[in-house]
Design a protein around this motif. Sequence first.
Motif, PDB file in Angstrom:
ATOM      1  N   ARG A  46      32.027  78.893  22.115  1.00 50.64           N
ATOM      2  CA  ARG A  46      32.106  77.665  21.319  1.00 50.64           C
ATOM      3  C   ARG A  46      31.163  76.607  21.876  1.00 50.64           C
ATOM      4  N   HIS A  47      31.124  76.461  23.207  1.00 48.89           N
ATOM      5  CA  HIS A  47      30.204  75.497  23.823  1.00 48.89           C
ATOM      6  C   HIS A  47      28.755  75.855  23.489  1.00 48.89           C
ATOM      7  N   LEU A  48      28.449  77.121  23.565  1.00 50.91           N
ATOM      8  CA  LEU A  48      27.083  77.562  23.260  1.00 50.91           C
ATOM      9  C   LEU A  48      26.744  77.285  21.795  1.00 50.91           C
ATOM     10  N   LYS A  49      27.690  77.531  20.919  1.00 46.69           N
ATOM     11  CA  LYS A  49      27.470  77.258  19.496  1.00 46.69           C
ATOM     12  C   LYS A  49      27.268  75.761  19.276  1.00 46.69           C
ATOM     13  N   ASP A  50      28.056  74.939  19.956  1.00 50.57           N
ATOM     14  CA  ASP A  50      27.927  73.482  19.814  1.00 50.57           C
ATOM     15  C   ASP A  50      26.583  72.976  20.319  1.00 50.57           C
ATOM     16  N   LEU A  51      26.016  73.642  21.316  1.00 54.23           N
ATOM     17  CA  LEU A  51      24.747  73.217  21.908  1.00 54.23           C
ATOM     18  C   LEU A  51      23.526  73.776  21.189  1.00 54.23           C
ATOM     19  N   ASP A  52      23.713  74.722  20.289  1.00 62.31           N
ATOM     20  CA  ASP A  52      22.604  75.463  19.697  1.00 62.31           C
ATOM     21  C   ASP A  52      21.594  74.544  18.999  1.00 62.31           C
ATOM     22  N   TYR A  53      20.428  74.445  19.571  1.00 61.44           N
ATOM     23  CA  TYR A  53      19.364  73.578  19.048  1.00 61.44           C
ATOM     24  C   TYR A  53      18.903  74.032  17.666  1.00 61.44           C
ATOM     25  N   ARG A  54      18.762  75.339  17.494  1.00 59.53           N
ATOM     26  CA  ARG A  54      18.316  75.844  16.189  1.00 59.53           C
ATOM     27  C   ARG A  54      19.285  75.443  15.090  1.00 59.53           C
ATOM     28  N   GLN A  55      20.581  75.530  15.380  1.00 62.50           N
ATOM     29  CA  GLN A  55      21.574  75.138  14.384  1.00 62.50           C
ATOM     30  C   GLN A  55      21.500  73.640  14.120  1.00 62.50           C
ATOM     31  N   ALA A  56      21.285  72.850  15.164  1.00 58.76           N
ATOM     32  CA  ALA A  56      21.160  71.400  14.984  1.00 58.76           C
ATOM     33  C   ALA A  56      19.962  71.067  14.101  1.00 58.76           C
ATOM     34  N   VAL A  57      18.846  71.748  14.318  1.00 59.81           N
ATOM     35  CA  VAL A  57      17.649  71.515  13.495  1.00 59.81           C
ATOM     36  C   VAL A  57      17.923  71.943  12.053  1.00 59.81           C
ATOM     37  N   THR A  58      18.573  73.071  11.864  1.00 62.34           N
ATOM     38  CA  THR A  58      18.918  73.545  10.522  1.00 62.34           C
ATOM     39  C   THR A  58      19.828  72.538   9.818  1.00 62.34           C
ATOM     40  N   ASP A  59      20.840  72.057  10.538  1.00 58.40           N
ATOM     41  CA  ASP A  59      21.756  71.074   9.954  1.00 58.40           C
ATOM     42  C   ASP A  59      21.018  69.784   9.598  1.00 58.40           C
ATOM     43  N   LEU A  60      20.124  69.354  10.457  1.00 55.48           N
ATOM     44  CA  LEU A  60      19.348  68.150  10.196  1.00 55.48           C
ATOM     45  C   LEU A  60      18.481  68.320   8.952  1.00 55.48           C
ATOM     46  N   ARG A  61      17.857  69.472   8.820  1.00 58.15           N
ATOM     47  CA  ARG A  61      17.035  69.733   7.632  1.00 58.15           C
ATOM     48  C   ARG A  61      17.882  69.709   6.359  1.00 58.15           C
ATOM     49  N   LYS A  62      19.087  70.269   6.433  1.00 55.82           N
ATOM     50  CA  LYS A  62      19.976  70.254   5.266  1.00 55.82           C
ATOM     51  C   LYS A  62      20.330  68.821   4.889  1.00 55.82           C
ATOM     52  N   VAL A  63      20.633  67.999   5.884  1.00 57.43           N
ATOM     53  CA  VAL A  63      20.974  66.602   5.628  1.00 57.43           C
ATOM     54  C   VAL A  63      19.771  65.876   5.031  1.00 57.43           C
ATOM     55  N   GLU A  64      18.580  66.110   5.597  1.00 57.21           N
ATOM     56  CA  GLU A  64      17.368  65.473   5.068  1.00 57.21           C
ATOM     57  C   GLU A  64      17.088  65.917   3.638  1.00 57.21           C
ATOM     58  N   ASP A  65      17.269  67.201   3.361  1.00 61.98           N
ATOM     59  CA  ASP A  65      17.078  67.697   1.993  1.00 61.98           C
ATOM     60  C   ASP A  65      18.071  67.054   1.037  1.00 61.98           C
ATOM     61  N   ALA A  66      19.319  66.937   1.462  1.00 59.86           N
ATOM     62  CA  ALA A  66      20.338  66.313   0.618  1.00 59.86           C
ATOM     63  C   ALA A  66      19.994  64.842   0.365  1.00 59.86           C
TER      64      ALA A  66
END
Length: 187
Positions: free
Chosen positions: A140-160
């Motif tokens: 869970r800690h590793l998932k929370d720290l995942d930079y790739r996921q953070a970038v993906t989430d940021l792109r989704k927010v920017e697209d929205a």
Amino acid sequence: MAVSIPHLREQLAATPIVSPYPHDLAVAIVCDTFRLASQRPPSQAEWAKLEQRVKNPLFHEQVGMLAHVLVSSDLRKKTVLYLTPDRTPQARLQQFFEEIHPLTAEMVRSNAFRQEEFLRKWLAALGADIEGETEAESKRHLKDLDYRQAVTDLRKVEDARKKEADRRKELLQEAARKDAEARGWRE
């Protein structure tokens, strides 16, 4: 035998990297770590194949950072304890380098979250236990720290946000058009 992430981070903070390790030196350090564990390290040809398989333009600097954390902390000793013949060094290294992409050496040096992510991904490739955490907590800690996921989430927010801005712009244009039409009828 569990690994303490805070202890490793303290050690790394005490020995900052002055300049990047040359790639050949970094490879030698990683290979020596495998030898200390009585594991056959990857040959030069296997390193070249590994670099081709991971297709990562940051590969050399990431190998340099791995070498730095191995020699600047207890991570080397802990790595030796967790290296077992059940997985080849190439498989462990490939998993690690695929997982840490796109972390740069500078990100690992200067950002506490990226450094922890780097360490945790190496420990995950080893199958190491992290002190004070269950396996599920570590994941869970590793998932929370995942930079790739953070970038993906940021792109989704920017697209929205962009879609919403475009929608609002269209509504304003439509309102302006209707207003102009209504003025035409009144005149």
